[in-house]
Motif scaffolding. Structure first.
Motif: not given
Length: 542
Positions: A109-114, A378-382
Motif C-alpha cells: 500500500a505504501g509503494v502504491r501510494t507513493i 490500511a489507514e495507518k500507513i505514513r
C-alpha cells in the motif's frame, strides 16, 4: 450520492469462543520457586530449540517432521510436555506468518501510494478518494528515495514469504530491542536480563478431556491444590508420587470460579499457564478453556428495547441511548480512559470504561449496544496521510481490536448483544443532522455525541437524517405519513393529524365557540343590560 461506497448491513457479533481466568500463587516456599525456575528454564530452552527447528523446515513441514521433533523432546522432558511445546511452536510460527502478511500488505500500500503521488504534478490537490501531488520539489525528491527503500523492503519480505522464512524471537521482539535502549527505558542490564529470562520460560500445558481434572501435566484440583509433572532431568525433586511436585500455594479463581470447578470435577479439558511477573515479584497461574459458540440473538429481539450507540475515540467512548424508534433519550454519556503507561494500566483502563458502559446499559434496560466495525490497518500507513502526523497518531492510538474483544467478552455475561455497524460517514452525517438540533444553551453536543446517534440509528435500520420532509407538491398528509422515524406497523407512529373542531390559531383555543356563545361581550360599554348584544348559539352550528 454516486461517490459514496456501498455500506455493509449491521450484524450481531458472535460471542467469545474461550474463557481465561487468572489467580495469584500465594505463599510459595523458596523450594517451590526454585523448582518453578528450574523447570521453566529447562522447558524454555527446549521450546527455543524446537522453534529453531520449525523455522528451518520452512514450507516443508509435515506430520512426519512434527512427530520426529516431538520424539526428540520427549526424551528430555515427557510426552505431554513435548506435545505442549510443539503445539506452542506451531502457533507462534503461524502468528509470525500472519504478521508477515500484514507487513507485506502495508508495504504494498505504501509503494502504491507513493507511485501515484509521484506521477502527479507538484502541488496538485487531491480528491476525497485519492491524495494529490507532493507540496514541493524537495518533498518529491525525498519521496523518490523513500520509494526505493520501500521497494527494497518489499522485495525482501516477498522473498521471505515465498520461501517460508519468518523472523521470530521467543520473549518478544520488543523486549529484545529494549536491550539496546536501556537508558531510554530506565532499566539496568540486570533488570532487563531478569525480564528476558522470565519471558522465555515455558510453563504451560494444554488440557485433555477425560484425564483426571482435565490436565495431566499441570493439575489443579477443585480444592485448589497445584501440582506439575516434572521433566525427566528433575525427577529427583518430586515430593509426590509419579514424578509430580505439589506446590504449597492454593488457587481460588474469583472470576468464573464455579464454572472452572464444574469443568475440573467433570474431567473436562482446561489449559494452564504459570508465569512470573518480574515487576511485582509474583507468580500467577492462568486457566483457559474453550466454550461452544453462542448463537446470535435475532436483530429484532436485540433492538426491542432500544439501543445504545457508542462512538470509539482515542481517549473516551461517547454513548447515547436511543428508543425503539431511533429517537435520542436523555443526555449523552462519556466514558473516558487513559492509554498511557504500562500494558496492565491500559488494559485496566479499557476494562473499567467498558464496565461502566455495561452497567449503564443494564440500568437503562437496554439489551443492545451498537459499535463501529473499525479496522485502521490500511489507514495507518505514513504515505497515505503524508504530513498529518497527529491524525496518524490518533488512529494508531485507538484500541479498536482490544475494545471490541473486551466488549464482546464482558457483554456475554450480562445478556447484552453487540451490534457491529459500518463506520462509513457516521461522524460526518451525525454532525450534519444531529449536533446542532441536540444542543441546548446549557449543554453542548460534540461531534462524537452526534456520531453515537448515527451509529445507533444505523444499527436499527433507520436513516441517519432526522426526518423526511413532506412532498413539496402538496404540503399536507395526502401523500402518507410525514416521517420515517419508525416503520409503518409500529403503534404510535406519527401520522396524519386528527381533525380538532374550532379555530386553529394561537390566540383562540379550540373550544372558543362554546365559550363565546354563553359569554357577554365586554366591548360594549355604558349600555343597559337588557340592550347588550348576545351571540346566538345556533349561528355556530355547521
Amino acid at each position: 450520492m454516486g461517490g459514496l461506497r456501498e455500506m455493509a448491513a449491521p450484524f450481531v457479533a458472535l460471542g467469545p469462543s474461550g474463557v481465561a481466568v487468572r489467580d495469584r500463587l500465594k505463599h510459595l516456599t523458596p523450594e517451590d520457586e526454585k523448582v518453578l525456575r528450574l523447570v521453566g528454564a529447562h522447558l524454555g530452552s527446549l521450546a527455543s530449540k524446537d522453534l529453531k527447528a520449525r523455522c528451518a523446515d520452512r514450507l516443508e513441514h509435515s506430520t512426519d517432521t512434527w512427530a520426529a521433533r516431538k520424539r526428540k523432546l520427549t526424551a528430555e522432558s515427557s510426552s505431554r510436555w513435548a506435545g505442549s511445546i510443539t503445539k506452542a511452536t506451531h502457533d507462534q510460527w503461524a502468528l509470525a506468518r500472519r504478521g508477515q502478511m500484514a507487513h507485506l500488505q502495508s508495504l504494498e500500500a505504501g509503494v502504491r501510494t507513493i507511485r501515484h503521488r509521484l506521477s502527479l504534478p507538484v502541488g496538485e490537490k487531491g480528491g476525497k478518494g485519492a491524495p494529490g501531488g507532493y507540496r514541493s520539489a524537495h518533498e518529491w525528491f525525498n519521496k523518490t528515495r523513500r520509494l526505493h527503500v520501500l521497494e527494497d523492503r518489499l522485495y525482501k519480505v516477498r522473498a521471505d514469504r515465498d520461501n517460508g522464512v519468518v523472523h521470530v524471537a521467543r520473549g518478544g521482539k520488543r523486549l529484545f530491542n529494549t536491550r539496546h535502549n536501556l537508558d531510554l527505558c530506565q532499566l539496568t542490564e540486570t533488570e532487563w536480563r531478569e525480564r528476558w529470562e522470565a519471558g522465555r520460560w515455558f510453563l504451560q500445558a494444554d488440557g485433555e478431556s477425560g484425564k483426571r481434572f482435565g490436565n495431566e501435566t499441570i493439575r489443579i484440583t477443585p480444592q485448589g491444590e497445584v501440582s506439575i509433572k516434572l521433566p525427566a532431568p528433575f525427577a529427583s525433586l518430586a515430593n509426590a508420587g509419579h514424578g509430580r511436585y505439589v506446590l504449597a500455594a492454593r488457587v481460588r479463581f474469583p472470576h468464573r470460579g464455579q464454572e472452572w470447578a464444574d469443568r475440573v470435577e467433570a474431567n473436562r479439558a482446561v489449559a494452564y499457564r504459570i508465569h512470573y511477573d518480574t515487576g511485582r515479584g509474583r507468580w500467577y497461574v492462568t486457566a483457559s478453556w474453550q466454550i461452544p459458540p453462542v448463537k446470535s440473538v435475532p436483530m429484532e429481539a436485540a433492538l426491542a428495547h432500544g439501543v445504545i450507540g457508542v462512538d470509539t475515540n482515542a481517549d473516551h467512548l461517547a454513548a447515547w441511548r436511543l428508543d425503539a424508534h431511533g429517537n435520542p433519550i436523555g443526555r449523552p454519556r462519556r466514558f473516558g480512559y487513559d492509554l498511557s503507561g504500562s500494558t496492565d494500566h491500559r488494559d485496566a483502563q479499557v476494562r473499567h470504561a467498558l464496565s461502566r458502559l455495561l452497567n449503564w446499559a443494564k440500568s437503562c434496560g437496554v439489551t443492545a449496544i451498537a459499535v463501529e466495525d473499525l479496522d485502521f490497518q490500511a489507514e495507518k500507513i505514513r504515505e497515505k496521510h503524508g504530513r498529518r502526523r497527529r491524525f496518524r497518531q490518533l488512529i494508531s492510538g485507538m484500541p479498536t481490536g482490544r475494545l471490541r474483544a473486551r466488549l464482546i467478552s464482558m457483554a456475554d455475561q450480562t445478556g447484552i448483544s453487540i451490534i457491529a455497524v459500518d463506520p462509513a460517514y457516521t461522524s460526518k452525517w451525525g454532525a450534519q443532522h444531529w449536533q446542532k438540533p441536540m444542543a441546548t444553551p446549557t449543554h453542548k453536543t460534540t461531534r462524537h455525541d452526534a456520531a453515537s446517534i448515527a451509529i445507533g440509528r444505523r444499527a436499527q435500520g433507520h436513516p441517519i437524517r432526522r426526518r423526511t420532509a413532506p412532498p413539496r407538491a402538496h404540503q399536507s398528509d395526502v401523500h402518507g405519513h410525514r416521517t420515517v422515524q419508525a416503520r409503518p406497523a409500529v403503534p404510535g407512529r406519527e401520522g396524519p393529524r386528527p381533525r380538532i373542531p374550532g379555530p386553529r390559531t394561537r390566540s383562540v383555543p379550540p373550544d372558543a365557540g362554546r365559550t363565546r356563545a354563553t359569554r357577554t361581550s365586554k366591548t360594549v360599554r355604558n349600555v343597559r343590560s337588557d340592550q347588550a348584544w348576545v351571540q346566538d348559539s345556533l349561528m355556530l352550528a355547521d
